[in-house]
Scaffold this motif. Structure first.
Motif, PDB file in Angstrom:
ATOM      1  N   ALA A  94      88.549  -1.186  68.533  1.00 43.63           N
ATOM      2  CA  ALA A  94      87.288  -0.586  68.993  1.00 43.63           C
ATOM      3  C   ALA A  94      87.547   0.674  69.824  1.00 43.63           C
ATOM      4  O   ALA A  94      86.748   1.055  70.673  1.00 43.63           O
ATOM      5  N   ASP A  95      88.691   1.306  69.560  1.00 42.92           N
ATOM      6  CA  ASP A  95      89.093   2.516  70.298  1.00 42.92           C
ATOM      7  C   ASP A  95      88.279   3.708  69.802  1.00 42.92           C
ATOM      8  O   ASP A  95      88.338   4.061  68.625  1.00 42.92           O
ATOM      9  N   ARG A  96      87.514   4.332  70.706  1.00 43.68           N
ATOM     10  CA  ARG A  96      86.729   5.511  70.317  1.00 43.68           C
ATOM     11  C   ARG A  96      87.436   6.807  70.692  1.00 43.68           C
ATOM     12  O   ARG A  96      87.057   7.874  70.225  1.00 43.68           O
ATOM     13  N   VAL A  97      88.429   6.723  71.571  1.00 50.15           N
ATOM     14  CA  VAL A  97      89.187   7.921  71.972  1.00 50.15           C
ATOM     15  C   VAL A  97      90.174   8.295  70.872  1.00 50.15           C
ATOM     16  O   VAL A  97      90.283   9.451  70.469  1.00 50.15           O
ATOM     17  N   ALA A 143      89.353  -4.410  71.412  1.00 50.35           N
ATOM     18  CA  ALA A 143      89.849  -3.612  72.547  1.00 50.35           C
ATOM     19  C   ALA A 143      89.512  -2.137  72.379  1.00 50.35           C
ATOM     20  O   ALA A 143      89.564  -1.591  71.274  1.00 50.35           O
ATOM     21  N   ASP A 144      89.170  -1.481  73.501  1.00 49.22           N
ATOM     22  CA  ASP A 144      88.966  -0.037  73.494  1.00 49.22           C
ATOM     23  C   ASP A 144      90.293   0.661  73.794  1.00 49.22           C
ATOM     24  O   ASP A 144      91.352   0.030  73.818  1.00 49.22           O
ATOM     25  N   MET A 174      94.280  13.493  67.852  1.00 42.99           N
ATOM     26  CA  MET A 174      94.308  14.660  68.736  1.00 42.99           C
ATOM     27  C   MET A 174      95.596  15.460  68.647  1.00 42.99           C
ATOM     28  O   MET A 174      95.612  16.656  68.909  1.00 42.99           O
ATOM     29  N   TYR A 175      96.681  14.778  68.362  1.00 41.85           N
ATOM     30  CA  TYR A 175      97.998  15.422  68.384  1.00 41.85           C
ATOM     31  C   TYR A 175      98.693  15.256  67.045  1.00 41.85           C
ATOM     32  O   TYR A 175      98.479  14.275  66.330  1.00 41.85           O
TER      33      TYR A 175
END
Length: 219
Positions: free
Chosen positions: A156-159, A188-189, A136-137
């Motif tokens: 498992a981070d989708r963000v 982990a998300d 994103m940045y």
């Protein structure tokens, strides 16, 4: 933990301050995720990082960016938030003039702000970036990255997908003179929602890394 109101660039900022009895204790500032998505200094990851650093002997400050909680001002896309973080560090250093070490830790949006603060403040000796949103940045300002540090994220981070974090780590590792340690937490998300399976291993990773760095720097 004492509540704190201190001056920021756009008026007062609200924080939580946890000092150590030793006047030369190392300092840590903890930065919270994006206020536009409900991020505050009481976010679970931020709260757990705060106490983790305090347990390791740090005098710790976490605070609300402008427009959050009792902090004055309004969201400024990261530009003003970086100024807020610089003001918080100024305040922390003024309260603890004998401290020789200073760390910055940030979660998500806070990790992005923390890395920018690192570029501005040569006295910062280490950093912890949790779930940095490299998708994103723009992190290209880290050229060169002035300090060694730890990047930790969930696979498992989708963000902020793990592949983007790995690409950021690979880029930083090309630089000479610093060591970037990277740890992925299995399953982990973005938010390390499961306390036992995800939050605890993440905090353990942070403590193991920071303790090792502290012993190295005092040799």
């Amino acid at each position: 933990m004492p509540e704190l109101i201190f001056p920021g660039p756009e008026g007062r900022l609200e924080g939580r301050y946890h000092p150590q009895p030793k006047p030369d204790a190392p300092l840590a500032i903890i930065l919270h995720p994006n206020p536009q998505y409900g991020g505050t200094m009481n976010n679970r990851v931020v709260y757990n990082l705060h106490y983790a650093f305090h347990r390791m002997g740090f005098t710790v400050l976490r605070f609300n960016f402008r427009g959050v909680g009792r902090s004055q001002g309004e969201f400024d896309q990261g530009i003003g938030e970086l100024s807020d973080a610089a003001s918080a560090l100024d305040y922390l250093q003024a309260m603890n003039p004998n401290s020789k070490h200073c760390w910055v830790a940030g979660f998500s949006f806070g990790a992005w702000i923390g890395m920018q603060l690192l570029m501005r403040r040569p006295e910062i000796t280490g950093f912890v970036s949790v779930s940095p949103p490299a998708n994103m940045y723009d992190f290209s300002f880290l050229a060169p990255c002035p300090s060694s540090g730890l990047i930790v994220n969930g696979n498992a981070d989708r963000v902020a997908p793990a592949k983007d974090t790995s690409a950021l780590v690979a880029k930083l590792r090309e630089q000479k003179g610093i060591t970037i340690t990277h740890q992925e937490i299995e399953g982990a998300d973005h938010f390390f929602r499961d306390d036992e399976a995800h939050m605890k291993p993440m905090i353990d990773t942070v403590q193991t890394y920071v303790r090792r760095r502290l012993t190295e720097s005092t040799r």
